[in-house]
Design a protein around this motif. Structure first.
Motif, PDB file in Angstrom:
ATOM      1  N   ILE A 140      39.059  25.323 -18.457  1.00  0.00           N
ATOM      2  CA  ILE A 140      37.880  26.184 -18.314  1.00  0.00           C
ATOM      3  C   ILE A 140      37.943  27.410 -19.233  1.00  0.00           C
ATOM      4  CG2 ILE A 140      36.672  27.754 -16.743  1.00  0.00           C
ATOM      5  CD1 ILE A 140      37.060  25.707 -14.544  1.00  0.00           C
ATOM      6  N   ASP A 141      39.067  28.123 -19.253  1.00  0.00           N
ATOM      7  CA  ASP A 141      39.141  29.357 -20.039  1.00  0.00           C
ATOM      8  C   ASP A 141      38.857  29.117 -21.522  1.00  0.00           C
ATOM      9  OD1 ASP A 141      39.667  30.858 -17.786  1.00  0.00           O
ATOM     10  OD2 ASP A 141      41.840  30.836 -18.079  1.00  0.00           O
ATOM     11  N   ASN A 142      39.476  28.084 -22.086  1.00  0.00           N
ATOM     12  CA  ASN A 142      39.238  27.792 -23.502  1.00  0.00           C
ATOM     13  C   ASN A 142      37.828  27.261 -23.740  1.00  0.00           C
ATOM     14  OD1 ASN A 142      41.759  28.643 -24.417  1.00  0.00           O
ATOM     15  ND2 ASN A 142      42.673  26.673 -23.937  1.00  0.00           N
ATOM     16  N   ALA A 143      37.294  26.524 -22.779  1.00  0.00           N
ATOM     17  CA  ALA A 143      35.915  26.037 -22.896  1.00  0.00           C
ATOM     18  C   ALA A 143      34.935  27.204 -22.883  1.00  0.00           C
ATOM     19  CB  ALA A 143      35.599  25.056 -21.776  1.00  0.00           C
ATOM     20  N   ILE A 144      35.232  28.217 -22.085  1.00  0.00           N
ATOM     21  CA  ILE A 144      34.373  29.407 -22.061  1.00  0.00           C
ATOM     22  C   ILE A 144      34.361  30.072 -23.424  1.00  0.00           C
ATOM     23  CG2 ILE A 144      34.204  31.758 -21.140  1.00  0.00           C
ATOM     24  CD1 ILE A 144      35.031  30.590 -18.403  1.00  0.00           C
ATOM     25  N   SER A 145      35.508  30.133 -24.082  1.00  0.00           N
ATOM     26  CA  SER A 145      35.562  30.712 -25.432  1.00  0.00           C
ATOM     27  C   SER A 145      34.697  29.924 -26.407  1.00  0.00           C
ATOM     28  CB  SER A 145      37.000  30.739 -25.943  1.00  0.00           C
ATOM     29  OG  SER A 145      37.771  31.612 -25.165  1.00  0.00           O
TER      30      SER A 145
END
Length: 88
Positions: free
Chosen positions: A22-27
């Motif tokens: 999720i965190d990298n997808a948000i970026s």
């Protein structure tokens, strides 16, 4: 009088197999949609005041999530392939 834009909200359900990404997808997603506010809880909530199709936002977020999962899961394979080609 200030411009009061209406906020539009949508929820993206994220399966357990995608939670780690999720965190990298948000970026990735934020690069395409910098004005969208993102909240992570049991699901991911996208909030915007821009006039966009919410289905497009959900699709773009899911695409970023899938891309990040594929990237992470194939990184070691790609590294090994490049090292083999470069004779390292």
């Amino acid at each position: 009088m200030g411009d009061r834009s209406e906020k539009h909200r949508c929820t993206v359900t994220v399966g357990p197999e995608f939670r780690a990404f999720i965190d990298n997808a948000i970026s990735r997603f934020s690069y395409l949609h910098p004005s969208v506010e993102i909240t992570v809880g049991a699901d991911v909530t996208l909030v915007t005041d821009a006039k966009v199709d919410l289905a497009d936002l959900v699709r773009d977020f899911q695409f970023a999530l899938y891309r990040q999962k594929i990237y992470a899961e194939t990184l070691s394979l790609r590294t090994t392939l490049i090292e083999g080609v470069m004779n390292r």
